[in-house]
Design a protein around this motif. Structure first.
Motif, short mmCIF file in Angstrom:
data_model
loop_
_atom_site.label_atom_id
_atom_site.label_comp_id
_atom_site.label_asym_id
_atom_site.label_seq_id
_atom_site.Cartn_x
_atom_site.Cartn_y
_atom_site.Cartn_z
N ASN A 459 0.82 -1.22 0.00
CA ASN A 459 0.00 0.00 0.00
C ASN A 459 0.84 1.26 0.00
OD1 ASN A 459 -2.49 -1.39 0.09
ND2 ASN A 459 -2.30 -1.67 2.30
N ILE A 460 2.05 1.18 0.56
CA ILE A 460 2.88 2.39 0.65
C ILE A 460 4.22 2.24 -0.04
CG2 ILE A 460 1.80 3.06 2.82
CD1 ILE A 460 4.25 2.07 4.28
N LYS A 461 4.57 1.03 -0.48
CA LYS A 461 5.91 0.78 -1.01
C LYS A 461 6.25 1.70 -2.18
CE LYS A 461 8.72 -2.92 -3.02
NZ LYS A 461 8.79 -4.37 -3.32
N ILE A 462 5.38 1.77 -3.18
CA ILE A 462 5.69 2.51 -4.40
C ILE A 462 5.86 4.00 -4.12
CG2 ILE A 462 4.85 3.16 -6.68
CD1 ILE A 462 3.48 0.44 -6.84
N SER A 463 4.87 4.60 -3.42
CA SER A 463 4.95 6.04 -3.18
C SER A 463 6.14 6.38 -2.28
CB SER A 463 3.65 6.55 -2.55
OG SER A 463 3.44 5.96 -1.27
N LEU A 464 6.48 5.49 -1.34
CA LEU A 464 7.59 5.75 -0.44
C LEU A 464 8.93 5.69 -1.17
CD1 LEU A 464 8.71 6.28 2.37
CD2 LEU A 464 8.56 3.82 2.83
N VAL A 465 9.15 4.63 -1.96
CA VAL A 465 10.44 4.51 -2.63
C VAL A 465 10.59 5.57 -3.72
CG1 VAL A 465 9.76 2.87 -4.45
CG2 VAL A 465 12.08 2.81 -3.54
N GLU A 466 9.50 5.99 -4.33
CA GLU A 466 9.56 7.06 -5.33
C GLU A 466 9.98 8.37 -4.67
OE1 GLU A 466 6.73 9.13 -8.75
OE2 GLU A 466 5.82 7.90 -7.18
N SER A 467 9.38 8.69 -3.53
CA SER A 467 9.73 9.91 -2.80
C SER A 467 11.18 9.86 -2.35
CB SER A 467 8.81 10.09 -1.59
OG SER A 467 9.24 11.14 -0.77
N MET A 468 11.60 8.73 -1.82
CA MET A 468 12.96 8.60 -1.32
C MET A 468 13.99 8.66 -2.44
SD MET A 468 12.36 5.73 1.66
CE MET A 468 14.04 5.79 2.29
N ALA A 469 13.69 8.07 -3.58
CA ALA A 469 14.62 8.08 -4.71
C ALA A 469 14.94 9.51 -5.12
CB ALA A 469 14.01 7.31 -5.90
N ASN A 470 13.90 10.33 -5.22
CA ASN A 470 14.11 11.73 -5.62
C ASN A 470 14.87 12.51 -4.55
OD1 ASN A 470 12.78 11.69 -8.20
ND2 ASN A 470 10.84 11.56 -7.11
N ASP A 471 14.54 12.24 -3.27
CA ASP A 471 15.23 12.94 -2.18
C ASP A 471 16.69 12.52 -2.08
OD1 ASP A 471 13.03 14.43 -1.45
OD2 ASP A 471 12.34 12.99 0.05
N PHE A 472 16.95 11.22 -2.24
CA PHE A 472 18.35 10.76 -2.25
C PHE A 472 19.14 11.48 -3.33
CE2 PHE A 472 16.96 6.53 -0.25
CZ PHE A 472 17.58 6.80 0.95
N TYR A 473 18.57 11.56 -4.50
CA TYR A 473 19.24 12.20 -5.63
C TYR A 473 19.47 13.69 -5.34
CZ TYR A 473 20.53 12.88 -10.53
OH TYR A 473 21.22 13.16 -11.68
N ARG A 474 18.41 14.34 -4.83
CA ARG A 474 18.48 15.79 -4.58
C ARG A 474 19.59 16.15 -3.60
NH1 ARG A 474 13.68 16.28 -2.89
NH2 ARG A 474 12.76 16.74 -4.93
N TYR A 475 19.80 15.29 -2.60
CA TYR A 475 20.80 15.60 -1.56
C TYR A 475 22.13 14.89 -1.80
CZ TYR A 475 17.22 18.04 1.04
OH TYR A 475 16.26 18.94 1.42
#
Length: 570
Positions: A459-475
């Motif tokens: 239920n949360i896997k896709i939205s969570l990993v998508e958000s984290m992927a972008n944040d990891f990249y940004r920082y």
């Protein structure tokens, strides 16, 4: 407390020994026992028994039964020496307690008061004038200021102040009465309730403890104490305050207010069923039923429970509950109209002179600003009350997200980690904000571990990993960004070309970091070897798995560089 009950005199707390009588039960405030024994009082006529029954039900808060009895008298079912005016006034007072203000006012207007009931008549009209928000030219006797030594009138003035939210003035009036009339010691319970409304829970508790020391079997005081425990501790602690009543085989149905509170503390199905039964009996039942539905996540049911309420007549607390239900339902359905309406109610409470400097008032203004995405100003309001709510999950949720939204990730992380409710900490929104804070605070490993804890939750896997992927990249945490984009690549729910470009950038970012560290005179050997290990064990396998000419080119470039710089990486 629709209105203070009048004439609370001192009673002995110890029950009389020997056979109980109707009179002794009344003296000991054992209304259940009095009601049982009433039938055995042979010298009372049936009409008098009915009047005593109404008296007992009134003290138990069961005004619907009182209404039925007084209506029976007016319909001629019982003959009595009491005149019709008395019963009309009694019934109008009952309508008032049931919140039927239009019917109460209509009935009161039909009365021509007599000398013996003039004060009651005036008190009733003043209360109705307050509750109905009457126009100035239609207030007549409601504008009369109570003067003199009539204690019931003075108590009624305090009650009106209470109903109008002027709790400090009500406290002053009631304290003066207790100084001059020590037989009215039970008014300390209502003084405690005023302090409760002002959020001065320690003072309210002190007053109740003092009263219960002298009158340990007072159901009203115990019920008030349980409400305080519910505010300052939890439902279990609140229920423990009612245990003395339960040990005495106290019947909850004998007092609707205790029944109401017990249901709230118990929660679950019992809470919903009991509150649904009491919505026409206890003033707070409807708003607490709506609160129950909000807690259960049934926002439509919460709005339905409040749909017949006149918004202009709602108390600040009721407006907050309605605004909360609208906000939650509006966000769930992405309904801008509902969110806008919610903001207006929150702002109305937060901007009111009565509430603007209270904790609920500042929370309400912050909520309105939060929903309008004005997080900077919302933080100003929330920071002003954080010392009072540092253990409140709802507050920490809102404040944590506000802090993160304004870029204060260190304080946001600390605030979000204070949340204890599993319901909140398992939500995707919470996990995304917390992971963003961890990543921004250079705790990428902690953020990745947070994802691994929830990777099996579809239920949360896709939205969570998508958000984290972008944040990891940004920082600049490219190693974890590459792993996150690789997961998204395999899930197959995003555009492959877009994902490849993101993945390619993350892989090159890891390589670039390695080059930068190797060329730096101040490079940390441990970090250098770690970066090399990440490149060899994670990034190259990810690139090899992609059937893409660009991937092959990147792999060859990395291999060539590693051969040339092997000695510096050992």
């Amino acid at each position: 407390m629709g209105a203070f009950k009048h004439g609370h005199r001192r009673y002995h707390s110890k029950r009389e020994k020997g056979a109980r009588t109707f009179d002794s039960c009344l003296q000991a405030r054992d209304y259940h026992g009095a009601l049982v024994l009433l039938d055995n009082v042979s010298h009372l006529a049936e009409c008098d028994k009915q009047l005593w029954t109404a008296y007992i039900h009134s003290h138990q808060g069961n005004h619907i039964k009182v209404q039925s009895i007084y209506e029976s008298f007016l319909n001629g079912k019982y003959s009595t020496k009491c005149n019709e005016v008395d019963f009309k006034l009694y019934l109008a007072c009952t309508y008032f307690h049931l919140g039927m203000f239009d019917r109460a006012r209509e009935l009161a207007k039909s009365v021509e008061p007599e000398a013996h009931n003039k004060d009651l008549y005036t008190r009733l009209l003043k209360h109705l004038g307050i509750d109905e928000k009457c126009e100035e030219d239609d207030r007549s006797t409601e504008d009369i200021i109570f003067q003199g030594d009539n204690v019931d009138n003075i108590i009624s003035s305090a009650s009106i102040k209470f109903n109008d939210g002027d709790y400090q003035e009500a406290i002053g009036i009631l304290k003066n009465i207790t100084v001059d009339h020590d037989e009215y010691e039970a008014l300390n319970i209502y003084i405690a309730k005023c302090y409760y409304k002002l959020d001065y829970y320690d003072i309210a508790t002190e007053l109740l403890d003092s009263y219960l020391f002298e009158f340990p079997d007072s159901p009203t005081a115990m019920n008030m104490k349980s409400a305080l425990k519910y505010k300052t501790a939890d439902a279990r602690a609140a229920l423990s305050e009612l245990k003395p009543l339960m040990s005495q085989n106290y019947c909850l149905e004998d007092n609707v207010y205790i029944q109401h509170n017990h249901a709230i503390f118990s929660g679950g199905k019992e809470c919903q069923e009991t509150l649904s039964e009491l919505v026409d009996v206890v003033e707070e039942a409807k708003i607490n039923l709506a609160t129950f539905h909000i807690t259960e996540g049934n926002f439509e049911d919460a709005l339905e429970a409040l749909e017949d309420e006149d918004v202009e007549a709602l108390s600040s607390n009721s407006l907050i509950i309605k605004a909360t239900a609208l906000a939650m339902e509006g966000q769930a359905k992405m309904n801008r109209k509902m969110i806008k309406e919610s903001r207006s109610y929150f702002e109305r409470v937060g901007a009111s002179t009565k509430d603007c400097d209270t904790i609920p008032g500042r929370q309400s203004m912050a909520a309105s600003l939060f929903l309008g995405k004005n997080f900077d100003d919302a933080n100003i309001y929330l920071s002003s009350i954080k010392q009072y709510l540092e253990h409140d999950d709802d507050f920490n949720w809102n404040y944590g997200i506000c802090l993160a939204a304004t870029g204060d990730y260190t304080a946001a992380e600390c605030t979000l980690l204070k949340i204890e409710s599993m319901t909140y900490t398992s939500e995707a929104v919470y996990l995304k904000w917390l992971s963003r804070c961890l990543i921004a605070n250079d705790k990428a490993q902690n953020a990745w571990e947070l994802y691994l804890e929830h990777e099996n939750d579809d239920n949360i896997k896709i939205s969570l990993v998508e958000s984290m992927a972008n944040d990891f990249y940004r920082y600049g945490h490219f190693h974890y960004a590459a792993r996150a984009f690789e997961i998204l690549f395999h899930l197959g729910q995003h555009d492959k070309q877009v994902l490849w470009e993101a993945l390619r950038g993350a892989c090159v970012g890891v390589f670039q970091n390695l080059i930068s560290m190797a060329c730096s005179e101040k490079s940390n050997t441990e970090l250098l070897l770690k970066s090399k290990h990440e490149l060899l064990t994670s990034i190259l396998p990810i690139l090899r798995s992609k059937q893409n000419p660009q991937a092959e080119h990147i792999i060859n470039t990395i291999r060539d560089w590693l051969k040339v710089n092997e000695s510096s990486l050992k």
